[in-house]
Design an enzyme around this catalytic site. Sequence first.
Site, PDB file in Angstrom:
ATOM      1  CG  ASN A   1     -38.384  -4.698 -20.448  1.00 24.30           C
ATOM      2  OD1 ASN A   1     -38.685  -5.707 -21.193  1.00 24.30           O
ATOM      3  ND2 ASN A   1     -36.974  -4.210 -20.143  1.00 24.30           N
TER       4      ASN A   1
ATOM      5  CE  LYS B   1     -37.121  -5.313 -16.367  1.00 22.80           C
ATOM      6  NZ  LYS B   1     -35.878  -5.124 -15.540  1.00 22.80           N
TER       7      LYS B   1
ATOM      8  CG  HIS C   1     -32.954  -3.998 -21.144  1.00 23.08           C
ATOM      9  ND1 HIS C   1     -32.289  -4.815 -19.999  1.00 23.08           N
ATOM     10  CD2 HIS C   1     -33.911  -3.382 -20.483  1.00 23.08           C
ATOM     11  CE1 HIS C   1     -32.929  -4.240 -18.805  1.00 23.08           C
ATOM     12  NE2 HIS C   1     -33.975  -3.279 -19.215  1.00 23.08           N
TER      13      HIS C   1
ATOM     14  CD  GLU D   1     -32.932  -6.735 -16.907  1.00 22.49           C
ATOM     15  OE1 GLU D   1     -33.911  -7.287 -17.725  1.00 22.49           O
ATOM     16  OE2 GLU D   1     -33.176  -5.867 -16.007  1.00 22.49           O
TER      17      GLU D   1
ATOM     18  CD  GLU E   1     -33.647   1.087 -19.126  1.00 23.98           C
ATOM     19  OE1 GLU E   1     -34.994   1.132 -18.694  1.00 23.98           O
ATOM     20  OE2 GLU E   1     -33.277  -0.053 -19.294  1.00 23.98           O
TER      21      GLU E   1
ATOM     22  N   GLY F   1     -34.687  -2.041 -11.449  1.00 17.87           N
ATOM     23  CA  GLY F   1     -35.154  -3.130 -10.514  1.00 17.87           C
ATOM     24  C   GLY F   1     -34.885  -3.010  -8.969  1.00 17.87           C
TER      25      GLY F   1
ATOM     26  CB  SER G   1     -36.752   2.043  -9.666  1.00 14.18           C
ATOM     27  OG  SER G   1     -35.961   0.843  -9.555  1.00 14.18           O
TER      28      SER G   1
HETATM   29  C1  PEP Z   1     -35.924  -1.908 -17.201  1.00 14.11           C
HETATM   30  O1  PEP Z   1     -35.663  -2.975 -16.906  1.00 14.11           O
HETATM   31  O2  PEP Z   1     -35.948  -1.582 -18.225  1.00 14.11           O
HETATM   32  C2  PEP Z   1     -36.462  -1.145 -16.206  1.00 14.11           C
HETATM   33  C3  PEP Z   1     -36.423   0.341 -16.117  1.00 14.11           C
HETATM   34  O3  PEP Z   1     -36.939  -1.967 -14.981  1.00 14.11           O
HETATM   35  P1  PEP Z   1     -37.594  -1.137 -13.559  1.00 14.11           P
HETATM   36  O4  PEP Z   1     -38.476  -0.163 -14.073  1.00 14.11           O
HETATM   37  O5  PEP Z   1     -38.082  -2.531 -12.988  1.00 14.11           O
HETATM   38  O6  PEP Z   1     -36.232  -0.666 -12.759  1.00 14.11           O
END
Ligand code: PEP
Length: 255
Positions: free
Chosen positions: A9, A11, A95, A97, A167, A173, A212
């Site tokens: 992703n 983003k 997601h 976000e 998630e 992040g 992460s």
């Molecule tokens: C995400 O936004 O789906 C995600 C898992 O981000 P990150 O790997 O940066 O934590």
Amino acid sequence: MRKALVAGNWKMNGSLAANRELLSALSGAIRGSDAVAVAVCPPAVYLPEVVAQLQATAIAVGGQDCSDEKAGAFTGEIAADMLREIGCQYVIVGHSERRARQREDSAWVARKFIAAQSAGLVPILCVGEQLEDREAGRTEAVVAEQLDAVLDAAGVDAFDRAVVAYEPVWAIGTGLTASPEQAAEAHAFIRNRVAERNSQVAEALRILYGGSVKADNAAGLFALPDIDGGLIGGASLDADSFIGIVNAAAARVHK
Ligand code: PEP
């Protein structure tokens, strides 16, 4: 046996030049495999270019979001049919976000999930709890609410053409990852929740972990029984990291 999926992703990151460089490194290193499927989800504006660059490679393309509407007066939105038409196979829905910034609730996410499938896309449905939910012991209640909204609206059989990504929002992040116990527990909870409605669909369902994931922690996470790959944010923007994560998924023992 479930084939792993590693989806990047991106983003709101990238540029024409940076995307070309990243994709040429990825397509040079990632080969078709029975063990793992790979996808990248760039910002919508880059999708046609990314689809063109990945033609005849083993890397599929997905959108980061789609509208719940088919067409019409919805300024700024992108229909699932449009994503499909330009060559996407996947789309991320729900997601965290977007749940936070665009205030997408679970009913809205469920409509997006249905719109995605109607267009022939495989939705990657994101679910996960905030830190305060976990600390208050509400992880399962939050995940159940997000999952049940889609199960109720789309029906459990729709999950044979879908992917779920667990998630934990506090791990996205932040550099924090769920511990193996926390991840294993949440993934088992999701699979069991689906199994209450249809055990065969649950058994075949791919449940990705996101939050992460990096090349050096991926193998440990992917070895857990109910984890079938990852949804990768930050590390998907770095070719070596993303390739390392794909390799970790390819090397996991088949489940
Ligand atoms: C995400 O936004 O789906 C995600 C898992 O981000 P990150 O790997 O940066 O934590």
